[in-house]
Structure formats: structure tokens, C-alpha cells
Design a protein around this motif. Sequence first.
Motif, PDB file in Angstrom:
ATOM      1  N   LYS A  49       0.837  -1.212   0.000  1.00  0.00           N
ATOM      2  CA  LYS A  49       0.000   0.000   0.000  1.00  0.00           C
ATOM      3  C   LYS A  49       0.869   1.260   0.000  1.00  0.00           C
ATOM      4  N   ILE A  50       1.773   1.298  -0.985  1.00  0.00           N
ATOM      5  CA  ILE A  50       2.637   2.454  -1.203  1.00  0.00           C
ATOM      6  C   ILE A  50       2.433   2.920  -2.640  1.00  0.00           C
ATOM      7  N   GLU A  77      -4.692  13.472  -4.851  1.00  0.00           N
ATOM      8  CA  GLU A  77      -4.881  12.023  -5.012  1.00  0.00           C
ATOM      9  C   GLU A  77      -4.103  11.264  -3.933  1.00  0.00           C
ATOM     10  N   SER A  78      -2.899  11.731  -3.623  1.00  0.00           N
ATOM     11  CA  SER A  78      -2.109  11.096  -2.561  1.00  0.00           C
ATOM     12  C   SER A  78      -2.836  11.175  -1.228  1.00  0.00           C
ATOM     13  N   ARG A  79      -3.375  12.327  -0.925  1.00  0.00           N
ATOM     14  CA  ARG A  79      -4.106  12.516   0.336  1.00  0.00           C
ATOM     15  C   ARG A  79      -5.315  11.592   0.409  1.00  0.00           C
ATOM     16  N   LEU A  83      -5.815   8.583   3.348  1.00  0.00           N
ATOM     17  CA  LEU A  83      -7.002   8.376   4.180  1.00  0.00           C
ATOM     18  C   LEU A  83      -7.539   6.950   4.074  1.00  0.00           C
ATOM     19  N   LEU A  84      -7.088   6.228   3.039  1.00  0.00           N
ATOM     20  CA  LEU A  84      -7.466   4.819   2.865  1.00  0.00           C
ATOM     21  C   LEU A  84      -6.382   3.872   3.382  1.00  0.00           C
ATOM     22  N   GLU A 105      -0.703  13.975   5.535  1.00  0.00           N
ATOM     23  CA  GLU A 105      -2.139  14.245   5.447  1.00  0.00           C
ATOM     24  C   GLU A 105      -2.408  15.748   5.416  1.00  0.00           C
ATOM     25  N   ARG A 106      -1.612  16.494   6.178  1.00  0.00           N
ATOM     26  CA  ARG A 106      -1.720  17.945   6.181  1.00  0.00           C
ATOM     27  C   ARG A 106      -0.410  18.520   5.677  1.00  0.00           C
ATOM     28  N   LEU A 107      -0.498  19.454   4.762  1.00  0.00           N
ATOM     29  CA  LEU A 107       0.712  20.063   4.217  1.00  0.00           C
ATOM     30  C   LEU A 107       1.471  20.839   5.282  1.00  0.00           C
TER      31      LEU A 107
END
Length: 160
Positions: A49-50, A77-79, A83-84, A105-107
Motif C-alpha cells: 500500500k505504497i 490524489e495522494s491525500r 485516508l485509505l 495528510e496535512r501540508l
Amino acid sequence: MNKVKEENLNRGKESEIKAISNLNYWFDAKFEKNTDEYGVLDFYDYDKKIVVEHKDRSFINWGTYPSIMIGNNKYEESRRLLLLGWRSFFCWTVRDGFYLYEVKERLEQNITNGICSRGDRGKLERSSVLYIPNDLCFNIDDFTSYKKYIERNGNASYLR
């Protein structure tokens, strides 16, 4: 197709072959190239999951500019994948190395937004981008492996 765009695509394809080899070795992974023409990110390892987005910037040395640019759509899309439960990295092949940034998750506050424009491919292209300061990235040679990176940075560094 515009000659410059075709050259860019060909250089990118050649660079991706080397990049996926580097990534598979460093991550001890089995990345698959995204074959979706409209896919946002380049390489996926579904078992670990990378996900990784690769950019070829082999025409510059690292540090030529104070930050490195990536499309905002790549972050979004990365964010979504973070979250998944995925981990996401951006990587750049530059003339003098191979650099990674782990997406959070947060810049970070010092990552800035901007608009990038180019007209060398036959028409004006504009896109929303992020400028990631170089000091938030690391040379792949700084860690002998992803395992060593995790040992130093923790298993949940994307939440910081």
C-alpha cells in the motif's frame, strides 16, 4: 503531437524505467506502473500500500531552486489514498541524485501553492502546483532502505 511534448514524454518514459528499478530495490517492493492514461500517480505496490509519483528533472541539479514543484492534483490524489491507509511519496530524478518526499495528510506550513505556466509545447498550459522546500525532501542515499527510513522516521510519519 508537439515536438517538445513528445520529447518530454519520451524522456519521462526512459526515466521511469530507471526510477521503478530504484524504487523496487529501496522499498523492497514490486511496484506496478499505472497504465491508465488519465491516472494521476505513477507507481503502485498494492501489497505494501505504497504509491509513488515520479518526475524527471534530470536537466537540473538538486538545490538549483529552493523548492521543487509538483502538481496539486498529485497531492490531492495522494491525500485521498492516505485516508485509505496508503503511504505516498513524490520522487524526482535530478542530474545529481534521486530525491523523495513523503506526503503528509496535512501540508507543512512552508509548502506554498502557485500557478505554473508553460508555452513551449504549442499552447499555453497552466496548472495549480505546490512548491515543496528542498529541506523537506531527502536523497534516497540518505537511507540504505525504506526499512531504515521507517526506523528513523516512524511508521506513521505521514500523520505528522
